[in-house]
Design a protein around this motif. Structure first.
Motif, PDB file in Angstrom:
ATOM      1  N   GLN A 196     -11.267  -8.259  -0.105  1.00  0.00           N
ATOM      2  CA  GLN A 196     -10.606  -7.193   0.633  1.00  0.00           C
ATOM      3  C   GLN A 196      -9.243  -6.963   0.013  1.00  0.00           C
ATOM      4  OE1 GLN A 196     -10.611  -7.959   4.791  1.00  0.00           O
ATOM      5  NE2 GLN A 196     -12.826  -7.965   4.943  1.00  0.00           N
ATOM      6  N   ALA A 197      -8.819  -5.730   0.008  1.00  0.00           N
ATOM      7  CA  ALA A 197      -7.522  -5.378  -0.571  1.00  0.00           C
ATOM      8  C   ALA A 197      -6.687  -4.707   0.509  1.00  0.00           C
ATOM      9  CB  ALA A 197      -7.704  -4.438  -1.750  1.00  0.00           C
ATOM     10  N   ASP A 198      -5.436  -5.061   0.537  1.00  0.00           N
ATOM     11  CA  ASP A 198      -4.513  -4.429   1.474  1.00  0.00           C
ATOM     12  C   ASP A 198      -3.901  -3.237   0.758  1.00  0.00           C
ATOM     13  OD1 ASP A 198      -2.947  -3.809   3.590  1.00  0.00           O
ATOM     14  OD2 ASP A 198      -1.495  -5.448   3.269  1.00  0.00           O
ATOM     15  N   LEU A 199      -4.261  -2.083   1.163  1.00  0.00           N
ATOM     16  CA  LEU A 199      -3.796  -0.871   0.493  1.00  0.00           C
ATOM     17  C   LEU A 199      -2.461  -0.397   1.039  1.00  0.00           C
ATOM     18  CD1 LEU A 199      -7.183   1.052   0.294  1.00  0.00           C
ATOM     19  CD2 LEU A 199      -6.083  -0.322  -1.457  1.00  0.00           C
ATOM     20  N   GLY A 200      -1.956  -1.070   2.015  1.00  0.00           N
ATOM     21  CA  GLY A 200      -0.675  -0.687   2.593  1.00  0.00           C
ATOM     22  C   GLY A 200       0.492  -1.096   1.717  1.00  0.00           C
ATOM     23  N   LYS A 201       0.336  -2.142   0.921  1.00  0.00           N
ATOM     24  CA  LYS A 201       1.419  -2.634   0.057  1.00  0.00           C
ATOM     25  C   LYS A 201       1.389  -1.891  -1.276  1.00  0.00           C
ATOM     26  CE  LYS A 201       1.235  -7.343   1.798  1.00  0.00           C
ATOM     27  NZ  LYS A 201       1.040  -8.728   1.421  1.00  0.00           N
ATOM     28  N   GLU A 202       2.553  -1.854  -1.902  1.00  0.00           N
ATOM     29  CA  GLU A 202       2.614  -1.261  -3.234  1.00  0.00           C
ATOM     30  C   GLU A 202       2.180  -2.315  -4.242  1.00  0.00           C
ATOM     31  OE1 GLU A 202       6.136   0.785  -4.536  1.00  0.00           O
ATOM     32  OE2 GLU A 202       6.518   1.512  -2.532  1.00  0.00           O
TER      33      GLU A 202
END
Length: 161
Positions: A129-135
């Protein structure tokens, strides 16, 4: 002497030129008849002119009416054609909306991915899973080459001008 023709009565000696006595009443009657005939001819001519004028006027009005009805008929045909085109476009839009609803279903998308693109369903243990909220990509503090050229050019232009 026996007179056979009363119109040609000669009186006097035949050696001398006989005198002609005109009948005034007959001449006046002839003039009256000619004047009457002339008036009748003029009336007939005026009547014919009136008839020709009326026929021409009726023909002109008829041509104008038929021409106007032709224009109205053509406009009605164009309106019907445009209405049919609008109805066809509306049907196509409805069909596209139905297909859009079909493609918006997540189950359909999964089935298409597995069958057409040969993808496999992820396991919960192997899924990443990837957190797309962070840059993920950090912005560099270096100025780009174009900015450097612009700053050099602006400094030179300030010095010269």
């Amino acid at each position: 002497m026996i007179v056979v023709n009363k119109d040609n009565v000669i009186s006097g000696n035949t050696v001398l030129q006989p005198e002609y006595v005109p009948y005034v009443e007959e001449e006046q009657e002839k003039l009256r008849r000619r004047a009457k005939e002339k008036r009748l001819r003029q009336k007939r001519l005026k009547g014919k002119i009136k008839i020709i004028r009326n026929i021409t006027l009726a023909f002109t009005v008829g041509v104008i009416l038929v021409g106007r009805y032709c224009v109205i008929y053509n406009m009605q045909q164009q309106l019907n054609s445009i209405s049919n085109n609008i109805n066809e476009v509306n049907r196509d839009n409805e069909n596209l909306k139905v297909e859009l609803v079909k493609y918006n279903n997540i189950q359909y998308i999964e089935d298409a991915a597995v069958s057409k693109l040969h993808m496999i369903l992820p396991d919960k243990g192997t899924a990443a899973q990837a957190d797309l909220g962070k840059e993920v990509i950090k912005a560099s503090d270096k100025k780009s080459d174009t900015q450097a050229y612009k700053s050099i050019w602006s400094k030179l232009s300030k010095m010269l001008f």
